[in-house]
Design a protein around this motif. Structure first.
Motif, PDB file in Angstrom:
ATOM      1  N   MET A   1      -8.808  -9.211   7.643  1.00 23.03           N
ATOM      2  CA  MET A   1      -7.784  -8.289   8.157  1.00 23.03           C
ATOM      3  C   MET A   1      -7.382  -8.577   9.606  1.00 23.03           C
ATOM      4  O   MET A   1      -6.201  -8.601   9.921  1.00 23.03           O
ATOM      5  CB  MET A   1      -8.257  -6.830   8.016  1.00 23.03           C
ATOM      6  CG  MET A   1      -8.055  -6.246   6.622  1.00 23.03           C
ATOM      7  SD  MET A   1      -6.402  -6.436   5.980  1.00 23.03           S
ATOM      8  CE  MET A   1      -5.679  -4.903   6.507  1.00 23.03           C
TER       9      MET A   1
ATOM     10  N   SER B   1       4.181  -6.196   8.021  1.00 24.78           N
ATOM     11  CA  SER B   1       3.027  -5.354   7.690  1.00 24.78           C
ATOM     12  C   SER B   1       2.110  -6.093   6.719  1.00 24.78           C
ATOM     13  O   SER B   1       2.473  -7.128   6.166  1.00 24.78           O
ATOM     14  CB  SER B   1       3.472  -4.057   7.014  1.00 24.78           C
ATOM     15  OG  SER B   1       4.128  -3.226   7.902  1.00 24.78           O
ATOM     16  N   ILE B   2       0.945  -5.495   6.524  1.00 21.56           N
ATOM     17  CA  ILE B   2       0.007  -5.999   5.516  1.00 21.56           C
ATOM     18  C   ILE B   2       0.037  -5.008   4.354  1.00 21.56           C
ATOM     19  O   ILE B   2      -0.038  -3.797   4.575  1.00 21.56           O
ATOM     20  CB  ILE B   2      -1.419  -6.084   6.086  1.00 21.56           C
ATOM     21  CG1 ILE B   2      -1.397  -6.931   7.363  1.00 21.56           C
ATOM     22  CG2 ILE B   2      -2.383  -6.660   5.064  1.00 21.56           C
ATOM     23  CD1 ILE B   2      -2.662  -6.808   8.173  1.00 21.56           C
ATOM     24  N   TYR B   3       0.166  -5.522   3.151  1.00 19.97           N
ATOM     25  CA  TYR B   3       0.221  -4.655   1.979  1.00 19.97           C
ATOM     26  C   TYR B   3      -0.952  -4.983   1.073  1.00 19.97           C
ATOM     27  O   TYR B   3      -0.946  -6.004   0.391  1.00 19.97           O
ATOM     28  CB  TYR B   3       1.542  -4.852   1.232  1.00 19.97           C
ATOM     29  CG  TYR B   3       2.731  -4.398   2.049  1.00 19.97           C
ATOM     30  CD1 TYR B   3       3.199  -3.089   1.960  1.00 19.97           C
ATOM     31  CD2 TYR B   3       3.374  -5.272   2.928  1.00 19.97           C
ATOM     32  CE1 TYR B   3       4.269  -2.658   2.729  1.00 19.97           C
ATOM     33  CE2 TYR B   3       4.434  -4.849   3.687  1.00 19.97           C
ATOM     34  CZ  TYR B   3       4.884  -3.541   3.592  1.00 19.97           C
ATOM     35  OH  TYR B   3       5.933  -3.118   4.345  1.00 19.97           O
ATOM     36  N   CYS B   4      -1.973  -4.120   1.119  1.00 19.75           N
ATOM     37  CA  CYS B   4      -3.143  -4.345   0.274  1.00 19.75           C
ATOM     38  C   CYS B   4      -2.993  -3.570  -1.026  1.00 19.75           C
ATOM     39  O   CYS B   4      -2.587  -2.406  -1.003  1.00 19.75           O
ATOM     40  CB  CYS B   4      -4.405  -3.849   0.980  1.00 19.75           C
ATOM     41  SG  CYS B   4      -4.786  -4.782   2.440  1.00 19.75           S
TER      42      CYS B   4
ATOM     43  N   ARG C   1       5.986  -1.385  -2.755  1.00 23.21           N
ATOM     44  CA  ARG C   1       6.011  -0.767  -1.424  1.00 23.21           C
ATOM     45  C   ARG C   1       6.642  -1.705  -0.413  1.00 23.21           C
ATOM     46  O   ARG C   1       7.492  -1.322   0.376  1.00 23.21           O
ATOM     47  CB  ARG C   1       4.585  -0.446  -0.973  1.00 23.21           C
ATOM     48  CG  ARG C   1       4.069   0.892  -1.427  1.00 23.21           C
ATOM     49  CD  ARG C   1       2.971   1.413  -0.517  1.00 23.21           C
ATOM     50  NE  ARG C   1       1.939   0.437  -0.157  1.00 23.21           N
ATOM     51  CZ  ARG C   1       0.894   0.123  -0.927  1.00 23.21           C
ATOM     52  NH1 ARG C   1       0.757   0.698  -2.096  1.00 23.21           N
ATOM     53  NH2 ARG C   1      -0.009  -0.741  -0.517  1.00 23.21           N
TER      54      ARG C   1
END
Lengths: 521, 634
Positions: free
Chosen positions: A156, A181-184, A199
């Motif tokens: 991360m 952004s980070i999309y987990c 998303r």
């Protein structure tokens, strides 16, 4: 622009035993979701697919034909290991060669949720990243990993660093846009990844709709690419495009010139929905004739169901701008303006479209138009003789006419000897052409004096005085007596500090009454 | 947030030492001697003072050419006292003001004094807020007050330089102490005299100047932090003759500038007009203009001037319009040279130049465009595809298959709504309200209107009615239009010549129908404008005409009345209705007095929910950022 890379084929941990998915097939599902979304919302987006491992490969170059990407996905071959730095270097190369450094791009990094297995640690990877890129870019990360895996906790910080570094590009003097952004995924399943990708799409690939208004005429339009919020860090202000673009008025295209634009957008008219449709055409359709006329009422109804047959203000505006060679100035938001033009791509001379140039926020984005907030209709009082474009600015290179100070700053740019030499030679040329050039000589002398006084360069004036004296000494016998008198007068004035170095004093030619006396004898 | 280059102060040493010669002779007798007995002139040397003034002025020229606003420079001349030549005020930020000030200072005079007094005055000036700092909220933590002082002096050795820097730092610390103490008190009564700001960072560049042959015991020193990052001190050593060059180089990093050498510019020789030679001109601009070249540059190339080749224009050039990105201002590095002047004049005369990256292996690639706009020179980068290329065809989109748009008439409307550079606020608003009036009744297509197709018969009325107010004569002109229409109708004529063929009716039934449309359209038009008393008068006239005309054919008029009463108030009003209102002294118009007072001709509808506007055709999502915030916390 979207772009994707992937590098994984480890099987998904078998919590879900009924299906056998690898990370790769889960990632493919994510990419298909992405393409499905684009098909519906922003068909004009260009997408490329790059796969990476310790090398990178452009699987599909930039295209609007998303099916080629879909069909290529199952054919991708697995590589050896995850090297994000290599992936980004490859993408930089691809984007720069195709789009140059001025077109904003988005990168979606689809990866396996690790830092990568290279010979180097996380911090070394960060150092090796080819970021910030030299073009404006947002990077999003979609780790194909279960949220509970420990490797993700390690990765991360790296992902966050990638997202942050991407948006600190150096060439964004006009303001920066928001970052990626980070999309987990919630869980490592196809529905989980699809939800994460959805998303991402909804937040990053939303189409932009607004209303284009010109007085009481209006049309609903889509802007492509969607405009981004602009942040001016110097002023600490943000500029967001409002939902209404208001036309303020019109200009000839030559008058508009090329304003300092931060982005350009296609303005695509949209079918008017529902009751909104005919508020504008009300007057027309409600006239008794139309209502009463029974002729081709069926055809009318058919027309109404086909949006291309319903009159749209946008199409009218485009046609008129093109025919008149004009541009519309529009207000995009508070302290933010743009210009609408009919734009024709050179290679497709016949396909013309309406193009919005979003100018740099602030009233000074086109100084030759004056402050943009002060553009207006001519006053009724001086309508006959309104002020015209361009509003001219004077700079050091503007040359003559910038007032008495002798061409702004160029008047004393003597730091390089050749400039000083040229100015002195000019004086001496006039000195050799007396009496014709008497006025010119004194004008140049005063200019020279002014510059010399401000630079504290009295040595120059003494020297020019001697030079004039020398010119007098070498006058031919045939010369008019006035020449000698004027040269002596000027030389003396330059060597007398009281007259030479006093800025309030102006050298003037010797009064010419001797000319009369020479005529009379 | 204010960058360090927002405020720069030059401190020029004006002590007697600067009166000495630079020992760099300039010879004026470059042309061959003119025979015997022609005494050669002795060469001239500039003083150290002249060298430092011209170098500082050249630095300013570049800054102000490229940044007409927001980059401020002040001058302090230091001898027995500090002479402050200008303030931060915009009116004093120009070369003319500086040069006038320098005239008054005059050449170096014998006497005492030094550089310290000027340096202290400069630090004090740094605490004065610039105009844009005055308008910023002082409590804003982003609002850092930073600046640069360039001190041109001549010191004995490194120790003297160090003590000079220490004096500067002490002054700065003391002053900051005072400023932070004064802050709460002064904020109440500081309307006329803005309170001093704390200086958060000062970049002090000390330039040690020596004559040509004198050995200096001062050496270059790279940037070192002092006072815990409050001040950064840098020392440069320069011969007086090289000072202008040094400052010309220093200005680049100070303002993030870069230079481009335009090579191969063909120019006619002055003496021999038939031959032309190629020249190079160096120009200065924002370093951002080179962003596209950076990828292919080596470190050494990036540090130097980028060489781009002049691409001889063929035919008409598109100006800067080929640039899809931003433009940056340009100024020549050597403004007084003849090649620079030639290039500048070429551009100022309206031509533009494409520049290309010189390639050894052939093949050309255009990289930049130079063009003038509004008397200023600009550079823009070319290249790359545009995201918006290959646009969808308009003809396939909404409204694309409609073929009878009133394009010519809209062109006329655009001409009537041309913008001009005005002075004063509210210009945009006036332009918009004018457009609003001009579009109040504006059918988009030819087939949806009759009155705009009737040409000269109706034209005076349609032209005049959009005005804000009407004079008595103008009302009369409009009345004449209406009366002539009435006359035509009673003679069973129709001004059909202007109409498109499909709208020309031959049968009398069709004609009656057309007349009905004409009158109701006219009424809609006039009603939409019925704001001023004169417009209302016109509307009354129109309603009278309609009443007249409807009395003629009885059966028809009854039908109209019936329809009118069942329609909404916006639809045309029947004859009886109209005359009744007219008799009452005024006519009904679709606006209340309140609307008229509120200004815009038509009340704005309630704005749509912002989420729906952005969502387009999809279902709007509420709180779209909620999820995003959660993501961000991960």
């Amino acid at each position: 622009m979207g772009y994707v890379s992937l590098s994984m084929s480890r099987p998904v941990p078998s919590s879900d035993t009924t299906e056998t998915h690898t990370r790769f097939t889960v990632a493919s599902a994510a990419i298909n979701t992405f393409l499905d979304y684009l098909c519906i919302h922003t068909k004009l987006e260009y997408v490329a697919l790059v796969s990476f491992s310790s090398t990178f490969e452009v699987a599909v170059p930039f295209t609007r034909d998303f099916d080629t990407i879909r069909s290529k996905l199952p054919l991708l071959e697995e590589g050896d290991k995850t090297c994000i730095d290599i992936a980004l270097a490859g993408v930089n190369q691809l984007i720069l060669s195709e789009w140059g450094n001025q077109t904003p791009a988005q990168i979606i990094l689809v990866t396996d949720g690790t830092c990568g297995v290279g010979p180097i640690g996380r911090n070394r990877i960060i150092q090796a990243l080819p970021l910030p890129a030299s073009y404006p870019v947002k990077i999003h990360v979609l780790p194909v990993v279960s949220p509970h895996e420990t490797c993700l906790q390690q990765a991360m910080p790296l992902y966050q660093k990638i997202v942050d570094m991407a948006s600190s590009a150096p060439n964004l003097a006009n303001g920066t846009t928001s970052r990626g952004s980070i999309y987990c995924p919630d869980q490592l399943t196809v529905p989980g990844i699809v939800a994460a990708m959805t998303r991402l799409c909804e937040q990053q690939y939303q189409e932009f709709w607004c209303t284009l208004k010109c007085g009481q005429l209006e049309a609903r339009v889509q802007l492509f690419p969607a405009p981004q919020t602009v942040i001016n860090e110097g002023l600490g202000t943000t500029y967001t495009l409002s939902n209404q673009i208001q036309v303020i008025g019109f200009l000839q295209q030559q008058e508009l010139g090329t304003p300092i634009a931060i982005s350009k957008h296609l303005v695509i008219p949209q079918a008017q929905v529902g009751g909104n449709t005919s508020t504008r055409e009300n007057y027309g359709s409600k006239t008794p004739t139309k209502e009463g006329s029974s002729t081709d009422s069926s055809a009318t109804e058919e027309d109404m169901s086909d949006p291309s047959k319903i009159p749209n203000f946008c199409v009218l505006l485009h046609g008129a701008l093109k025919v008149e060679g004009m541009a519309a100035i529009v207000q995009l938001g508070a302290e933010w303006w743009g210009a609408l033009t009919a734009w024709c791509e050179a290679s497709r001379a016949r396909r013309s479209c309406l193009l919005l140039s979003a100018m740099r926020p602030g009233a000074k984005a086109a100084p030759w138009l004056g402050p943009l907030d002060q553009l207006g209709p001519p006053d009724e009082a001086n309508a006959a003789n309104p002020e015209t474009f361009p509003v001219r600015s004077w700079r050091s290179y503007s040359g003559g006419g910038s007032g008495g100070a002798g061409g702004g700053g160029a008047g004393c740019a003597w730091a390089r000897p050749h400039a000083l030499l040229a100015d002195v030679q000019k004086v001496l040329r006039h000195a050799r052409k007396l009496p014709d050039k008497t006025q010119h000589l004194y004008k140049e002398l005063n200019r020279l004096r002014r510059a010399a006084i401000s630079l504290g360069f009295s040595e120059l004036l003494t020297c020019v005085g001697s030079a004039l004296e020398r010119e007098r000494a070498s006058l031919p016998a045939s010369a008019s007596p006035e020449c000698a008198l004027q040269l002596a007068h000027a030389a003396a004035a330059l060597r007398d500090p009281r007259t030479a170095l006093d800025i309030k004093h102006t050298l003037t030619p010797l009064p010419a009454n001797f000319a009369v006396t020479s005529m009379t004898h | 947030m204010f960058p360090t280059n927002h405020k720069t102060i030059f401190v020029l040493d004006h002590t007697p030492y600067f009166g000495i010669s630079s020992d760099y002779p300039i010879d004026f007798d470059v042309t061959k001697s003119r025979g015997p007995g022609y005494v050669p002139l002795p060469p001239v040397c500039k003083s150290l003072w002249t060298c430092s003034v011209e170098a500082a002025v050249e630095y300013c020229r570049i800054v102000w050419d490229l940044f007409p606003e927001g980059k401020l420079v002040r001058f302090v001349v230091s001898d027995s006292a500090a002479h402050i030549l200008n303030t931060w005020a915009v009116s004093q930020q120009n070369l003319t003001h500086i040069l006038n000030g320098l005239c008054l200072v005059g050449p170096v005079r014998p006497g005492a004094g030094g550089d310290v007094v000027g340096l202290c005055a400069a630090i004090e000036s740094m605490g004065e807020p610039s105009p844009s700092q005055v308008t910023q909220v002082p409590t804003d933590r982003q609002n850092k007050n930073r600046g640069r002082i360039i001190c041109i002096t001549s010191a004995r050795d490194n120790d003297s330089i160090r003590s000079l820097a220490e004096i500067a730092l002490n002054t700065l610390v003391q002053q900051n102490k005072k400023a932070s103490l004064a802050q709460p008190v002064a904020s109440t009564d500081s309307t006329s005299n803005p309170q001093p700001l704390v200086v958060h960072y000062c970049h002090l560049v000390i330039i040690n100047v020596t004559p040509e042959k004198l050995d200096s015991r001062v050496s270059d020193q790279p940037l070192t932090e002092m006072g815990g990052g409050l001040m950064g001190v840098e020392v440069r050593v320069s011969r007086a003759s090289a000072l202008a060059n040094l400052l010309g180089r220093l200005v680049l990093p100070h303002y993030a500038l870069a230079t481009t050498t335009v090579t191969g510019i063909p120019m006619k020789e002055e003496q021999n007009a038939s031959s032309s030679a190629n020249y190079d001109v160096e120009i200065i601009h924002s370093a951002d203009a080179h962003a596209g070249l950076r990828a292919s540059q080596t470190v050494a190339e990036a540090a130097g001037s980028v060489v781009l080749r002049w691409w001889t224009p063929r035919g008409a050039e598109g100006g800067a319009s080929g640039c899809s990105g931003p433009l940056w201002r340009v100024t020549p590095a050597d403004v007084a040279s003849r090649p620079s002047a030639c290039l500048v004049n070429f551009l100022l005369n309206g031509r533009s130049v494409t520049l290309e990256v010189p390639r050894k292996g052939g093949g050309r690639s255009a990289s930049h465009v130079l063009a003038a706009q509004g008397g200023e020179l600009w550079i823009g980068a070319l290249g790359g595809r545009m995201q918006y290329d290959d646009p969808p065809a308009l003809s396939e989109g909404a409204g694309g298959r409609v073929t009878d748009y009133r394009i010519k008439e809209f062109g006329a409307l655009m001409q009537q709504n041309r913008l001009h550079p005005l002075r004063g606020a509210g210009s945009n608003t006036r332009a918009r309200s004018r457009l609003q009036r001009h579009t109040t009744y504006w059918p988009l297509t030819i087939s949806s209107t009759l009155i705009f197709n009737l040409g000269a018969v109706v034209e005076p009325l349609t032209r005049l009615v959009v005005q804000e107010s009407l004079s008595d004569e103008e009302v009369d002109q409009c009345r004449a239009v209406l009366l002539s229409l009435l006359g035509m109708e009673s003679r069973h004529e129709f001004p059909a010549t202007q109409l498109p063929t499909n709208m020309r009716g031959k049968s009398s039934g069709r004609r009656e129908e057309q007349w009905r449309q004409v009158w109701s359209e006219l009424e809609a038009l006039v009603r939409a404008h019925a704001q001023s008393p004169a417009h209302r008068t016109l509307l009354r006239v129109l309603l009278e005409c309609r009443a007249h005309n409807n009395h003629g054919n009885d059966g028809e008029s009854r039908a109209t009345v019936i329809r009118a009463t069942t329609d909404s108030p916006l639809s045309p009003v029947g004859a009886g209705n109209g005359t009744a209102a007219a008799a009452a002294g005024d006519v009904w118009a679709p606006r209340s007095v309140l609307d008229a007072l509120l200004g815009p001709p038509r009340p704005l509808r309630r704005p749509d929910f912002a989420g729906r506007m952005t969502a387009g055709n999809r279902v709007a999502t509420l709180y779209p950022h909620l999820q995003q915030d959660v993501e961000a916390q991960h």
